[in-house]
Write an enzyme that holds these catalytic residues in place. Structure first.
Site, PDB file in Angstrom:
ATOM      1  CE  LYS A 109      -4.277  -2.196   1.498  1.00  0.00           C
ATOM      2  NZ  LYS A 109      -3.880  -3.511   1.584  1.00  0.00           N
TER       3      LYS A 109
HETATM    4  C1  LIG Z   1      -4.190  -4.650   1.067  1.00  0.00           C
HETATM    5  C2  LIG Z   1      -3.535  -5.895   1.007  1.00  0.00           C
HETATM    6  C3  LIG Z   1      -3.853  -6.840  -0.100  1.00  0.00           C
HETATM    7  C4  LIG Z   1      -5.057  -6.825  -0.879  1.00  0.00           C
HETATM    8  O1  LIG Z   1      -4.882  -5.889  -2.002  1.00  0.00           O
HETATM    9  P1  LIG Z   1      -6.363  -5.196  -2.663  1.00  0.00           P
HETATM   10  O2  LIG Z   1      -5.723  -4.023  -3.660  1.00  0.00           O
HETATM   11  O3  LIG Z   1      -7.290  -4.804  -1.580  1.00  0.00           O
HETATM   12  O4  LIG Z   1      -6.869  -6.275  -3.420  1.00  0.00           O
HETATM   13  C5  LIG Z   1      -3.011  -7.947  -0.092  1.00  0.00           C
HETATM   14  N1  LIG Z   1      -1.813  -8.123   0.650  1.00  0.00           N
HETATM   15  C6  LIG Z   1      -1.377  -7.289   1.631  1.00  0.00           C
HETATM   16  C7  LIG Z   1      -0.486  -7.277   2.428  1.00  0.00           C
HETATM   17  C8  LIG Z   1      -2.351  -5.812   1.736  1.00  0.00           C
HETATM   18  O5  LIG Z   1      -2.044  -4.904   2.724  1.00  0.00           O
END
Ligand SMILES: *Cc1c(COP(=O)(O)O)cnc(C)c1O
Length: 460
Positions: A109
Site C-alpha cells: 500500500k
Molecule cells: C491490502 C492488501 C492486499 C489486498 O490488496 P487489494 O488491492 O485490496 O486487493 C493484499 N496483501 C496485503 C499485504 C495488503 O495490505
C-alpha cells in the site's frame, strides 16, 4: 484526461477533481474517459528506471499538474523506498516475485499512499487549503496511510484502531511516528466500533465541512494509477519476449484492477490470476459469473479478509461495455440482495482472468515449499498468491512465465512464519528499530464526541 463516474452521475472531472473527490457523488467510482494504448512505446520504456516508467504512465492520465511538478512528486514518493529499483523482481528457477514491500511500512500500500500523500499535499498547498484525514484500521492499513502524510504541512491524519486488539508490531508502526500532524487514536472497543464512529462522523455534514474531513480509501483513482506502474516495471524486469501471466493476492480488488488497466493499455499480460483466501467472493465470480456475498472468515492473510471489494465496480464498468446504466442496475441489485448474476452459460467469465483460492493450510504449505526450494520467505498474503499460481501453472501446462506479486514483507507476520519454519528468522531492520522508539497514542472511549473533540482541538 477527463474522469467520469461508473454510474453516470458525474462527468468531465479533471484529475485534481477526481483525486480530491474520491468517491463520486452518485455513489459510483471515478474512471478515466479512455485508456490509452501504449503498445508502441513498450520498447522505449523497457530500459527506464522506475520513476521514468511512472512519469511515462502517469502523465497520460494527469494533465493538470505541470510536468516538472509531477516528476518531483514521483521522485519524492519513491525516494522513501529502501531498494534502488523501488519494486525489484526476485527470480529463482521458475519463480518470479515482484516485491512491492520496500516502502516505509513494508507493505504494497506504500506504493500508492506515498504518491497519494504527496499529491494531496501538493494540491492542497496550491489551493491554500487544509485536510483532516480520518480513518479506521484493524491493524495493517493505518500505518501506510500515516506514512503517506506524516510531516506534511497541509494535512492532519487521525487513525482509530481498537486498543489492544492489533498486534504489538502494528501498534508500534502507528504510534512511533513523532510528527505533530499524526494522531493515533486507540479506541476502547472493537474494530467495528471504530468503523461505526467513522461512519457517524462522516454523516455529520456540518462537522465534516467545518473541519474539511476526508478519507484515503482504496477507491481513490490516484491509488490505482500509482499501482499500474509496477506492472510495467515487473514485466520489463522478467525480460520475457512475449506475454506473461501475473498472480495477485486480492482483497479490495485495487491491485489486480491496476493490472487490468495495464493490460488494457497493451502490456502483454496473458492472464490475470486472482488469488483469494477463504474469502472467495471474487474467485467464485470469475468462475461462475455470479457475484454473491458470503460471511467474512478470519484467515492468516488478514488484509484479504474482505467480502465486498470496493474497486470491483470499476472492472464491471469496462466489462459491461462502459455502460453506466448497466453498472447501476447490477450494483443496485447487489446492494439490495447481496447477489447479482451476470452470466449464466459460460465456464470462463472473462478470458483476461483466472481465479483460485488458497485456505490457511495451502498458505502455510506454500511458505514451507518456497523456503525449501528457493530459500525465499513469503509473507502469508504473498503465499496465497504463490499457492494459487502453482495450481494455475499445473493446469495451464505451458511455459508462460508467471510473475507473483508480493504484497508484504514476511517480517510483518513473524508468528505465522514461526509456525511453519521454526528457527528461520523473519526480521527487518526497520521493524527492529521500532522496538526502542518512544510511542505516543491517545486512548479514547468508543464515543463519537470524544473523537470529534480530538479533531477540534488539533486545529492549527
Ligand atoms: C491490502 C492488501 C492486499 C489486498 O490488496 P487489494 O488491492 O485490496 O486487493 C493484499 N496483501 C496485503 C499485504 C495488503 O495490505
Amino acid at each position: 484526461m477527463r474522469y467520469q463516474s461508473t454510474r453516470g452521475g458525474a462527468a468531465n472531472l479533471s484529475f485534481t477533481e477526481a483525486v480530491m473527490t474520491g468517491l463520486a457523488p452518485d455513489g459510483g467510482l471515478l474512471v478515466p474517459a479512455d485508456i490509452p494504448d501504449v503498445s508502441a512505446k513498450l520498447d522505449a520504456w523497457s530500459s527506464l528506471h522506475y520513476c521514468g516508467v511512472a512519469n511515462a504512465v502517469m502523465s497520460l492520465f494527469i494533465d493538470d499538474i505541470a510536468p516538472d511538478a509531477l516528476t518531483d512528486l514521483i521522485a519524492r514518493s519513491y525516494a522513501s523506498f529502501d531498494h534502488p529499483e523501488v519494486t525489484p523482481v526476485f527470480t529463482s528457477g521458475e519463480l518470479h516475485v515482484l516485491e512491492l514491500f520496500h516502502g516505509p511500512t513494508l507493505a504494497f500500500k506504500d506504493v500508492a499512499l506515498q504518491f497519494l500523500g504527496n499529491t494531496f499535499d501538493y494540491l492542497l498547498k496550491a489551493q491554500g487549503a487544509h485536510l483532516n484525514i480520518l480513518g479506521a484500521t484493524s491493524g495493517d492499513t493505518g500505518s501506510a496511510a500515516i506514512a503517506g502524510v506524516r510531516g506534511r504541512d497541509n494535512v492532519d491524519i487521525f487513525v482509530m484502531f481498537p486498543d489492544g486488539r492489533t498486534s504489538p508490531l502494528q501498534e508500534r508502526q502507528m504510534t512511533t511516528v513523532p510528527d505533530a500532524n499524526v494522531h493515533a487514536l486507540a479506541i476502547e472497543g472493537s474494530f467495528d466500533d471504530c468503523q461505526s464512529i467513522l461512519k457517524a462522523i462522516f454523516r455529520e455534514l456540518d462537522f465534516k465541512a467545518e473541519y474539511s474531513l476526508g478519507a484515503v480509501n482504496s477507491v481513490n483513482w490516484a491509488r490505482v494509477l500509482a499501482q499500474v506502474v509496477y506492472y510495467f516495471v515487473g514485466y520489463f524486469r522478467v525480460g520475457h519476449d512475449g506475454p506473461i501471466d501475473v498472480c495477485v493476492p486480492t482483497g479490495n480488488f485495487g491491485n489486480i484492477f491496476a493490472a487490468y488497466v495495464a493490460r488494457r493499455m497493451g502490456l502483454p499480460l496473458r492472464r490475470l490470476v486472482l488469488a483469494t483466501n477463504a474469502n472467495d467472493i471474487l474467485a467464485r465470480f470469475f468462475r461462475s459469473g455470479r457475484y454473491s456475498r458470503g460471511d467474512v472468515h478470519l484467515s492468516l492473510s488478514p488484509s484479504m479478509d474482505i467480502q465486498v471489494s470496493s474497486n470491483f465496480e470499476r472492472y464491471l464498468f469496462y466489462n459491461l461495455g462502459c455502460d453506466p446504466g448497466k453498472v447501476r442496475s447490477v450494483m443496485e441489485t447487489f446492494e439490495a440482495t447481496g447477489d447479482a448474476q451476470l452470466n449464466f452459460n459460460t465456464r470462463v467469465y472473462d478470458e483476461a482472468f483466472a481465479a483460485g483460492t488458497a485456505d490457511d493450510a495451502a498458505t502455510l504449505g506454500a511458505i514451507g515449499r518456497t523456503w525449501a526450494e528457493h530459500q525465499y520467505l513469503l509473507d502469508p498474503h504473498t503465499a496465497v498468491g504463490v499457492a494459487v499460481a502453482e495450481d494455475y501453472r499445473a493446469q495451464a501446462g505451458d511455459n508462460v512465465p508467471m510473475l507473483c506479486v508480493a504484497t508484504a514483507h514476511p517480517a510483518k507476520f513473524p508468528d505465522c512464519i514461526a509456525d511453519v519454519l521454526p528457527g528461520v528468522p523473519a526480521t527487518h531492520p526497520t521493524l527492529q528499530a521500532l522496538e526502542s522508539m518512544p510511542t505516543r497514542k491517545t486512548v479514547l472511549p468508543a464515543d463519537v464526541d470524544a473523537v470529534k473533540s480530538v479533531i477540534r482541538d488539533a486545529r492549527r
